[in-house]
Design an enzyme around this catalytic site. Structure first.
Site, PDB file in Angstrom:
ATOM      1  N   SER A 126       0.836  -1.198   0.000  1.00 49.86           N
ATOM      2  CA  SER A 126       0.000   0.000   0.000  1.00 49.86           C
ATOM      3  C   SER A 126       0.872   1.249   0.000  1.00 49.86           C
ATOM      4  O   SER A 126       0.478   2.289  -0.527  1.00 49.86           O
ATOM      5  CB  SER A 126      -0.935   0.004   1.215  1.00 49.86           C
ATOM      6  N   ASP A 171       8.796  -2.753  -4.927  1.00 46.28           N
ATOM      7  CA  ASP A 171       7.404  -2.318  -4.786  1.00 46.28           C
ATOM      8  C   ASP A 171       7.064  -1.179  -5.738  1.00 46.28           C
ATOM      9  O   ASP A 171       6.018  -1.183  -6.398  1.00 46.28           O
ATOM     10  CB  ASP A 171       7.135  -1.863  -3.344  1.00 46.28           C
TER      11      ASP A 171
HETATM   12  P1  ADP Z   1       2.571  -2.179   2.973  1.00 46.98           P
HETATM   13  O1  ADP Z   1       3.266  -1.313   1.988  1.00 46.98           O
HETATM   14  O2  ADP Z   1       2.985  -3.604   2.896  1.00 46.98           O
HETATM   15  O3  ADP Z   1       1.085  -2.051   2.927  1.00 46.98           O
HETATM   16  P2  ADP Z   1       3.948  -0.421   4.773  1.00 46.98           P
HETATM   17  O4  ADP Z   1       4.185  -0.445   6.242  1.00 46.98           O
HETATM   18  O5  ADP Z   1       5.098  -0.344   3.856  1.00 46.98           O
HETATM   19  O6  ADP Z   1       3.020  -1.685   4.426  1.00 46.98           O
HETATM   20  O7  ADP Z   1       3.009   0.817   4.431  1.00 46.98           O
HETATM   21  C1  ADP Z   1       1.826   1.055   5.163  1.00 46.98           C
HETATM   22  C2  ADP Z   1       1.793   2.512   5.579  1.00 46.98           C
HETATM   23  O8  ADP Z   1       1.593   3.337   4.422  1.00 46.98           O
HETATM   24  C3  ADP Z   1       0.634   2.829   6.491  1.00 46.98           C
HETATM   25  O9  ADP Z   1       0.965   2.589   7.830  1.00 46.98           O
HETATM   26  C4  ADP Z   1       0.405   4.303   6.205  1.00 46.98           C
HETATM   27  O10 ADP Z   1       1.346   5.087   6.924  1.00 46.98           O
HETATM   28  C5  ADP Z   1       0.757   4.425   4.735  1.00 46.98           C
HETATM   29  N1  ADP Z   1      -0.440   4.334   3.874  1.00 46.98           N
HETATM   30  C6  ADP Z   1      -0.633   3.442   2.865  1.00 46.98           C
HETATM   31  N2  ADP Z   1      -1.818   3.664   2.247  1.00 46.98           N
HETATM   32  C7  ADP Z   1      -2.394   4.712   2.863  1.00 46.98           C
HETATM   33  C8  ADP Z   1      -3.628   5.418   2.696  1.00 46.98           C
HETATM   34  N3  ADP Z   1      -4.510   5.072   1.759  1.00 46.98           N
HETATM   35  N4  ADP Z   1      -3.872   6.456   3.529  1.00 46.98           N
HETATM   36  C9  ADP Z   1      -2.990   6.806   4.489  1.00 46.98           C
HETATM   37  N5  ADP Z   1      -1.823   6.191   4.693  1.00 46.98           N
HETATM   38  C10 ADP Z   1      -1.514   5.158   3.913  1.00 46.98           C
HETATM   39 MG    MG Z   2       5.359  -0.951   1.904  1.00 45.06          MG
END
Ligand code: ADP
Ligand code: MG
Length: 381
Positions: A126, A171
């Site tokens: 994400s 990623d």
């Molecule tokens: P992954 O990339 O595997 O989902 P990460 O820890 O690298 O996990 O990234 C997740 C973080 O990215 C969340 O904790 C948040 O800080 C941020 N994030 C991702 N998507 C969103 C969103 N739609 N709105 C707000 N923050 C987001």
């Molecule tokens: Mg990530």
């Protein structure tokens, strides 16, 4: 059902009071094979998920940048910043603005509202979906001349330097460069890519993604440890990166490492790189079913040598295989996250149920499963 683009538009109107002037989207990803190889200058093979992050964007009359998310509706506003000034989730956006400026580009001030159906923190990236949607919007709106091949490294710098997460290039490359119906074969040293045909439906096959919903624990510390071990093993072997050791040289290399942990970490990376190459060869020649054993071998290597799996993902792999999957493995950095299984297309429900039953028997939080079809990379909507 309300779409993510409608949700992003509504969030923009709610936060800023007027309509966005454009929408951009970038996907999460699953990595078919090639885990922890990216920061070893090696090979990866991700494909883009249909789940994506949508950025609704409009100009900012005050010359600053504002961003809000359905997960954090109060806008974060900032001017020109240096790493460390914006913290929390807003750092991902401030980081993209900073990295673009640092690369010499004039970044247009904008207001952004984000909505996403990529599960957060599940190893589906994400964070890269967020960075890539914002980066693409800023490039398009500013009319910036940033070739596609340069974009992943700019988004990666945002995450590495501004957010402070030491991730590889996998990623962001996947979120920006993947194409529908293709898997992205990426050489993380040269950044050379090849789009590999990945139309499973035509073969009567499917990839089932199983989110273990296991709580992530100690991920950052363990990730840093694995990177250090790989660098130490490469240094001991006198090569720039473990990518430079082939499987033909594996036994000799292992003999030259005197630490058992380093030996096992190195063996994972060296054999995993070869499994990516073998998977690509099979896919190129249309022998899709035959990649199953490579997926399962990759999982065993992550479990026994790299030691990045947890009980929930091991159980998901085992139950999927018992339910008839051709192969299954954890995908993503590890310590929780998701498993993917290569199955006959008509076995999705039966496989998902088998995993859910196994979880229930062990008292694990229920998993979430869906069939993932390779979708497009970052784009204006
Ligand atoms: P992954 O990339 O595997 O989902 P990460 O820890 O690298 O996990 O990234 C997740 C973080 O990215 C969340 O904790 C948040 O800080 C941020 N994030 C991702 N998507 C969103 C969103 N739609 N709105 C707000 N923050 C987001
Ligand atoms: Mg990530």
């Amino acid at each position: 059902m309300t779409s993510i683009r409608e949700t992003a538009t509504a969030a923009f109107i709610e936060a800023y009071g007027d309509e966005p002037t454009g929408l951009w989207a970038a996907p999460g990803r699953v990595n078919l094979i090639g885990e922890h190889t990216d920061y070893n200058d090696g090979f990866v093979l991700p494909f883009a998920l249909p789940q994506r992050t949508v950025a609704a964007v409009g100009p900012a009359p005050d010359g600053r940048w504002s961003v809000c998310s359905t997960l954090a509706p109060d806008p974060v506003t900032f001017g020109v910043t240096e790493p460390g000034e914006v913290t929390g989730w807003g750092a991902y956006v401030a980081g993209v603005v900073w990295a673009l400026r640092d690369a010499g580009f004039e970044v247009p001030p904008v207001r952004i509202a984000l909505a996403s159906d990529v599960p957060l923190g599940s190893g589906l990236s994400s964070s890269a979906a967020l960075e890539s949607s914002v980066l693409t919007a800023l490039i398009d709106l500013g009319g910036l001349d940033v070739p596609l091949e340069r974009r992943p490294a700019i988004a990666q710098r945002a995450e590495n330097v501004y957010v402070g997460a030491p991730t590889g290039i996998l990623d962001q490359s996947a979120s920006i460069r993947c194409l529908q119906g293709r898997a992205l074969f990426l050489d993380c040293r040269s950044y050379r890519i090849e789009q590999i045909p990945f139309d499973l439906a035509a073969e009567g096959l499917a990839i089932l993604v199983i989110n273990s919903n296991a709580p992530h624990q100690h991920v950052d510390g363990e990730y840093g440890e694995r990177r250090k071990s790989c660098e130490a093993a490469a240094a001991a072997l006198g090569v720039p990166a473990l990518r430079d050791v082939s499987t033909a040289e594996l036994d000799d290399a292992l003999r030259r490492l005197d630490d058992d942990v380093l030996r096992r970490r190195a063996r994972h990376i060296i054999t995993e790189n070869q499994r990516v190459l073998d998977t690509v060869s099979l896919l190129r020649s249309g022998r899709v079913r035959e990649i199953g054993p490579l997926l399962t071998a990759s999982h065993a290597s992550m479990r026994d040598d790299f030691e990045i799996t947890v009980a929930q993902v091991d159980v998901a792999v085992q139950s999927a295989l018992e339910a008839g999957a051709y192969g299954a493995r954890m995908t993503g950095g590890g310590f929780g996250g998701c498993v993917l299984a290569l199955i006959d297309a008509d076995r999705a429900e039966a496989t998902a149920t088998a995993v859910a039953v196994a979880y229930e028997e062990r008292g694990f939080t229920a998993p979430t499963s869906w069939v993932a079809v390779a979708g497009p990379g970052a784009t204006a909507l």
